[in-house]
Design a protein around this motif. Structure first.
Motif, short mmCIF file in Angstrom:
data_model
loop_
_atom_site.label_atom_id
_atom_site.label_comp_id
_atom_site.label_asym_id
_atom_site.label_seq_id
_atom_site.Cartn_x
_atom_site.Cartn_y
_atom_site.Cartn_z
N ILE A 265 8.55 -10.18 82.20
CA ILE A 265 9.90 -10.25 82.69
C ILE A 265 10.68 -8.62 81.63
O ILE A 265 9.28 -8.20 81.31
N ASP A 266 10.40 -8.14 82.82
CA ASP A 266 10.88 -6.72 82.89
C ASP A 266 11.95 -6.77 81.10
O ASP A 266 12.27 -7.31 80.60
N PRO A 267 11.63 -5.48 80.57
CA PRO A 267 12.47 -5.13 79.74
C PRO A 267 13.55 -5.46 79.89
O PRO A 267 14.12 -6.43 78.51
N SER B 217 19.31 -1.63 69.70
CA SER B 217 18.29 -0.35 68.62
C SER B 217 17.23 -1.23 69.04
O SER B 217 16.25 -0.95 69.47
N LEU B 218 16.77 -2.84 68.93
CA LEU B 218 15.63 -3.52 68.25
C LEU B 218 14.70 -3.83 70.41
O LEU B 218 13.53 -3.34 70.10
N ALA B 219 15.63 -3.17 70.44
CA ALA B 219 15.44 -3.48 72.31
C ALA B 219 14.41 -2.37 72.41
O ALA B 219 13.37 -2.13 73.65
N SER B 220 14.70 -1.10 71.68
CA SER B 220 13.83 0.10 72.23
C SER B 220 12.14 -0.26 71.76
O SER B 220 11.80 -0.04 72.24
N LEU B 221 12.16 -1.34 70.76
CA LEU B 221 11.00 -1.59 71.31
C LEU B 221 9.87 -2.61 71.75
O LEU B 221 9.16 -3.09 72.29
N ILE B 222 10.92 -3.03 72.59
CA ILE B 222 10.41 -3.64 74.15
C ILE B 222 10.67 -2.66 75.14
O ILE B 222 10.57 -3.23 76.61
N LEU B 223 10.60 -1.50 74.91
CA LEU B 223 10.62 -0.57 76.28
C LEU B 223 12.08 -0.50 76.79
O LEU B 223 12.53 0.26 78.10
N VAL B 224 12.96 -0.56 76.49
CA VAL B 224 14.51 -0.24 76.97
C VAL B 224 14.52 0.66 76.47
O VAL B 224 15.56 1.65 75.75
N THR B 225 15.38 1.54 77.56
CA THR B 225 15.69 3.16 76.69
C THR B 225 16.90 3.27 76.92
O THR B 225 18.27 4.30 77.47
N GLU B 226 17.80 2.17 75.86
CA GLU B 226 18.99 2.45 75.48
C GLU B 226 18.96 3.77 74.07
O GLU B 226 17.75 4.25 74.13
N GLU C 269 24.42 8.49 77.73
CA GLU C 269 24.09 7.96 78.94
C GLU C 269 23.11 6.71 78.28
O GLU C 269 23.25 5.49 79.47
N GLY C 270 22.52 6.73 77.29
CA GLY C 270 21.85 5.52 76.90
C GLY C 270 22.60 4.11 76.65
O GLY C 270 22.68 2.86 77.03
N VAL C 271 24.20 4.69 76.26
CA VAL C 271 24.51 4.00 75.83
C VAL C 271 25.50 2.87 76.42
O VAL C 271 25.95 1.90 76.60
N ILE C 272 26.13 4.11 77.84
CA ILE C 272 26.80 3.44 79.41
C ILE C 272 25.80 2.23 80.06
O ILE C 272 25.72 1.89 80.55
N LEU C 273 24.50 2.85 80.10
CA LEU C 273 23.18 1.97 80.77
C LEU C 273 22.92 0.88 80.06
O LEU C 273 22.87 0.02 80.82
#
Ligand SMILES: Nc1ncnc2c1ncn2[C@@H]1O[C@H](COP(=O)(O)OP(=O)(O)OP(=O)(O)O)[C@@H](O)[C@H]1O
Ligand SMILES: [Mg+2]
Lengths: 231, 249
Positions: A96-98, A172-181, A27-31
């Motif tokens: 700005i949102d994540p 994957s670095l977006a995980s550190l700014i709270l993107v729920t990838e 889901e994280g991949v697709i969203l």
């Protein structure tokens, strides 16, 4: 915690977690992972073409702006750029949102790296092509659009594919700014279950499969572009 | 049809053309010869304003440009329309088929409807003997065929004047004839042409005038038989000996 190799219950638990985590990860991949990659690459590529054109233009200020931009992005870590956008800018009351913050960060990044690729590709097109376009009466923009960029595109496919594949992994670095990838989800599940190796391996395999599929696409794209050159 | 007066071109400190004059009648053919570096290519490029001359004037058809002042893009575009260039290395667009190469100018620049441009391009390619090769990409064609596509591409622009820069010098000897034949046909149909070439047979058969350039000057000019058999300048004689000995002809 008991050993994986001696304790059948432990093994069962692992299989359980692996199964139940698969759905949230995908889901994280697709969203997030895929949209983030596609949107950032599209914006980044447009930015890259503009930057490359600015760098080869004869307008000095444009050249300078483009150089500074490329130099600043290439000279700073991506993670620092993302932190500035997400955690830094609120100080200036720019919040700005994540997800959009990640899109901006990745687009700027792709824009800078890909602009070098595109610039080199444009410069690799023989001067005679510009001249031939000139003599048949084309304007600068017609020459670019009809003659130069289509040929530059062919040369750019392999290096741009690399940029694209790097981008998939960099999301994957977006995980550190709270993107729920995907990777952030893996971290969350790992923290809950303490099965770090399992979850991170699972994430690794998913990235690998994604990149493998992309390299197949890259091959097909190269073949398509190569129809007009002898190989 | 063409009249060039006192044309100068300098690259920085290097003066490459030092005052060239030339007149070509409607339907006439002038052959330009001269040693490497004498400015032949630069001269042709100036006629097409691929290179902006430093001084002098050029008249083609009823348009005159005077290079003592800078030209606008518009003026260059409008003047350039009158002539078309054929390059030594063909410079075909490699990502387009023969047909697309020939259609490109009319469709993109002159906004001719696609269908019409296609018919015209097919006719031109047939005329240069490539009616069977319409959908081949340049890499699938021999050098001679590529150059004939180059000629068709230039003709598609309906130029008043055709400029050829050593159109056969990159070709294998056995392919030279087919390109020269196309050019001879053009000349006999009344096309006005300026041709840089060392193909002396061609010059004898087709040229109304031969000019010999050296060091940015026209050293000698006249009918081909005069220039080739009894040149009045020693430099011309030396050059002719040179190219005859090295078998360029
Ligand atoms: N863009 C340029 N910048 C600087 N110098 C140039 C440029 N183009 C040509 N030249 C110089 O101008 C001189 C004439 O060159 P040109 O190409 O016109 O000679 P040519 O007679 O066509 O020679 P060739 O037979 O080798 O084709 C040469 O000395 C060349 O180095
Ligand atoms: Mg030359």
């Amino acid at each position: 915690m008991s050993s994986l190799f001696t304790d059948p219950e432990r093994a069962e638990r692992l299989i359980d977690i692996a199964q139940s985590s698969l759905l949230p990860l995908l889901e994280g991949v697709i969203l997030y992972t895929i949209p983030l990659t596609l949107i950032s690459f599209a914006f980044g590529l447009a930015l890259a073409v503009l930057t490359a054109l600015a760098r080869i233009s004869t307008v000095k200020p444009l050249q300078i702006i483009a150089r500074i931009y490329v130099s600043a992005i290439r000279g700073t870590p991506l993670i620092v750029q993302l932190f500035i956008l997400f955690y830094g800018l609120p100080t200036l009351e720019i919040e700005i949102d994540p997800f959009p913050a990640a899109v901006i960060g990745f687009s700027l990044n792709v824009g800078a790296y890909a602009s070098e690729v595109i610039r080199a590709a444009i410069l690799s097109i023989p001067k005679g092509q510009w001249e031939a376009a000139d003599t048949i009466g084309m304007s600068y923009s017609q020459s670019l659009k009809r003659i130069i960029l289509p040929q530059a595109a062919r040369v750019s496919v392999p290096p741009l594919s690399n940029t694209f594949i790097s981008l998939v992994k960099d999301t994957s670095l977006a995980s550190l700014i709270l993107v729920t990838e995907m990777f952030r989800r893996a971290q969350e599940i790992a923290a809950r279950t303490y099965e770090f190796l399992l979850l991170y391996m699972e994430a690794a395999v998913i990235y690998w499969i994604l990149c493998f599929l992309l390299s197949l696409v890259q091959g097909r794209l190269e073949n398509r572009f190569d129809r007009y050159v002898s190989r | 049809m063409i009249s060039v007066r006192n044309l100068h071109k300098r690259f920085g400190d290097l003066e490459v053309l030092k005052g060239i004059d030339l007149d070509v009648q409607q339907g006439g053919t002038v052959v330009v010869i001269g040693p490497s570096g004498s400015g032949k290519t630069t001269f042709l490029r100036c006629l097409n304003i691929l290179e902006a001359p430093s001084a002098g004037s050029v008249k083609i058809g009823d348009q005159t440009v005077d290079f003592s002042r800078p030209l606008s893009k518009r003026e260059i575009a409008s003047f350039r329309k009158q002539s078309a260039m054929v390059f030594q290395h063909y410079n075909l667009f490699p990502h387009m088929t023969a047909l697309e190469n020939v259609m490109e100018g009319p469709v993109t620049v002159q906004k001719v409807p696609k269908q019409k441009a296609r018919e015209r391009a097919e006719a031109l390619l047939t005329k240069v003997g490539l009616g069977e090769k319409l959908h081949e990409y340049p890499f699938q064609l021999s050098g001679g065929q590529q150059q004939r596509v180059g000629i068709a591409r230039a003709l598609a622009l309906d130029p008043k004047v055709m400029l050829f820069d050593e159109p056969t010098s990159a070709l294998d000897p056995e392919l030279v004839g087919e390109v020269l034949q196309v050019m001879k046909d053009l000349a006999s149909e009344g096309m006005t042409m300026v041709v840089v070439t060392h193909e002396m047979r061609f010059a004898r058969e087709v040229a109304d005038e031969v000019i010999f350039m050296d060091g940015g000057h026209v050293i000698e000019r006249g009918k081909p038989e005069d220039v080739f058999t009894r040149p009045s300048q020693e430099r011309t004689q030396r050059f002719l000996n040179l190219i005859q000995n090295t078998d360029v002809l």
